[in-house]
Scaffold this active site. Structure first.
Site, short mmCIF file in Angstrom:
data_model
loop_
_atom_site.label_atom_id
_atom_site.label_comp_id
_atom_site.label_asym_id
_atom_site.label_seq_id
_atom_site.Cartn_x
_atom_site.Cartn_y
_atom_site.Cartn_z
N CYS A 1 -13.76 -7.06 6.23
CA CYS A 1 -14.41 -7.52 5.00
C CYS A 1 -13.70 -8.75 4.43
CB CYS A 1 -14.37 -6.42 3.95
SG CYS A 1 -15.85 -5.42 3.92
N MET B 1 -20.68 -3.68 1.39
CA MET B 1 -19.51 -2.82 1.61
C MET B 1 -18.83 -2.47 0.30
SD MET B 1 -19.91 -2.23 4.67
CE MET B 1 -18.62 -0.98 4.62
N GLU B 2 -18.84 -3.39 -0.66
CA GLU B 2 -18.24 -3.11 -1.96
C GLU B 2 -19.01 -1.99 -2.66
OE1 GLU B 2 -18.55 -6.05 -0.62
OE2 GLU B 2 -16.49 -6.81 -0.66
N ASP C 1 -11.66 15.45 -5.20
CA ASP C 1 -10.23 15.66 -5.48
C ASP C 1 -10.04 16.48 -6.75
OD1 ASP C 1 -7.39 15.29 -5.35
OD2 ASP C 1 -7.56 13.67 -6.80
#
Lengths: 164, 164, 164, 164, 164, 164
Positions: free
Chosen positions: D76, D117-118, D132
């Site tokens: 990227c 992609m961001e 998480d």
């Protein structure tokens, strides 16, 4: 033929398993150098007498570079570095009419794997930083050779580079 | 005596002001190398025929290293890199009985400052990665010399390293 | 009541959209300080005459801190910083029997958003670094106040802090 | 057969050259999701009424993740992101007896390459953060599918995912 | 005169050697603050009742800032942080007609060196984040003083800041 | 109702305190996948026979992603990862006329907290990298589901995902 420990059974890169390795104090010393002409040399030495200096910046870059090793070198383990120290020595290579700044980086850890890459990265980063700060004067400088001078600690025994 | 652009009027390091510089396409090519014995060489070449290979990891490390340049080299400007490519060539140095992996990194940007440091960092990072992955076989490998091969773009003119 | 531009219509934090903002040269100057006793002050000043010095390390930390701003401050845009410079001034505050190191950081960009946070982060990082290097002598040092001194560029007009 | 633009003539990975590409406003929207049981769902919704909430942390993680994309995804380009915004929607999938948190991330840039992609990294990071923070309640949650919903800008034309 | 442990025998900065230090549980508490006018104060308090809030973002920035300490402060050791918690208190300083947000950060580790810098960096980062999110309303806010409130663990004894 | 360990008594996010937790060897295995059409599949498989390949880049991205987990996921503890390994399997899903690349990531540590998030981040990063390198061929690929396959070590017992 010797085996690469960094590849798995499918032939792909892996981070070597160090779960079973013993924690011990480990140390590594690496060296790099920057080879320059007299003009660059004179500028660095002249500057050294002032508050800020090229080697002072390189020193810090090397220390911070050691701490970034595991994010720069793909297969390196993240480890708790316990000490980083760099020192600089000037060598006048008459045979090559060259001024050589020798950079030595010593890194220590108490951990399960060695710090060769941390020492090499520290030395290389300091050398690149010297190049960066002097490249406006001369782009012809060369960096290196960069190599491991010695390591100690860990079960694989110590290493001391032979003088050549 | 030539001036260091990286120091302010108090003699302290600064990041050089490039606000007034023109945006243009810039390119830099740097070279590094890893010098190794026959055993390491044979292992890398042998491995190359499998799926994962040492040079493949070094390639990616070099590309990612180029992107980290401004966080590794203290006075480097953060810039939008537009291209990174590395290539590898083997040289058999008979005079030294040494196998040399030559790493060439080419980096481009359209920006206000050059990419010499990005190319040098890419090449150096790839070389360090080769060392890391082969050091279990031999710790005596050396890295470099690392140097700028050429740059183009920007008002200060092009640079081409003289063949020696 | 004034609106927070950093929240979306659901009341959640967002990175403000600057797609439509004009690129222009922008500058910001921030200040921080480290307040210390005479012992710490004397050590820093004494050390300054040697090659390495506390302020030299703080200087570089500030410059590198400016470059890390967008990875430290959640809603900050990543921007191409074109210049960072820090300077240090000593002030003896007799009313408080205190030695004050004033840190001023100036940051520039040619971009679509201001560099106030980069200047503040640079100044704060330099101050924290001074604390780190002197805390073995005295942990009672205080940092700040840290504030924006001035900014220029951008459509919202310039800002100059009023003297108080 | 279609060509991979991410490989050079030696078959090795490279960062695609975008030096010649036109700067324009570009936008991408990606979606991910976290699929959970009723207990986790009830805890998140209950918590939302208090000051701190799971989705608030995920929101910020997504925004910061978008900014880290070029250091996470090897090929990227580092680009100046001009906007990041995430939104959350709850879907009760009766057919699967599952509570689904849909995460939508919108990213904009004015630059030479797209931000697919961001957007994907932002959505995936937000989803991982939800996992998480809730994994102490149930480790059986699943993330995704994660996909590109739409993109616009750039010479290759817009993309809109077909409804299925 | 007291010695700086952060300099080597050449007078250059080094990372202090902690190889011989004992691993123990260590804790540090630091404080910072943001001083603002009534308009900013009212906006933050108003926003707090909605899902996303300024302090929620600052909280996360502080936690992530603590984890970045060793990459921000040049001579800091990378250490395995075992706990980070921040809390916020509002103080109305009538003597100064000022609204003060007090930020307290507590950091713990089980390791060979203290976490003073991690606590200070957490508090400072949270304060900078509050500034960032409110600066569109008023740029006149000030940050700090930032200081160490207390530390415990390690052989050098505990530290508790005297009330003044 | 179950408690979130990631919030403090004020309802704000915190990094859970693991100071009292026992160091032990811990392992986690996570899975993700990339679902693609025949054209993308054929290109990846074809490329695999050359020196550089899509999966080789994804492999390294996954390993480096695991090391970045604590800087990507806000509440994750920074831990010394001792091993990362990824493997790839192709599944032809006839019912959906889809080619699925299954990514399995195994992470180990000797530490005070588990590595579930590191394994999930490694798998997710590898999947995003495959998407990045193939998106020029088809943007319709989907990533995931991403989930925890198993974990062992630590006082809370082992986890093995039930087959469905």
């Amino acid at each position: 033929m010797a085996d690469f420990s960094h590849f798995n059974e499918h032939g792909r890169a892996k981070m070597v398993d160090i779960s079973d390795k013993h924690e011990s104090e480990r140390k590594a010393i690496a060296r790099s150098s920057v080879n320059m002409n007299k003009l660059v040399y004179a500028n660095i030495v002249e500057q050294k007498n002032k508050k800020g200096d090229v080697l002072g910046v390189a020193q810090i870059a090397g220390i911070m570079g050691a701490k970034q090793t595991s994010s720069i070198i793909p297969m390196c383990h993240p480890i708790p570095i316990s000490s980083v120290d760099l020192s600089f020595t000037w060598v006048e290579l008459e045979a090559y009419d060259m001024y050589q700044l020798v950079i030595e980086a010593e890194v220590k850890t108490v951990g399960s794997t060695g710090v060769e890459m941390e020492a090499l990265t520290a030395a290389a980063t300091a050398a690149l930083t010297v190049y960066d700060m002097c490249k406006a004067i001369d782009k012809g400088m060369t960096i290196g050779p960069t190599f491991l001078q010695e390591k100690s600690g860990g079960k694989n025994g110590d290493y001391h580079r032979e003088t050549n």
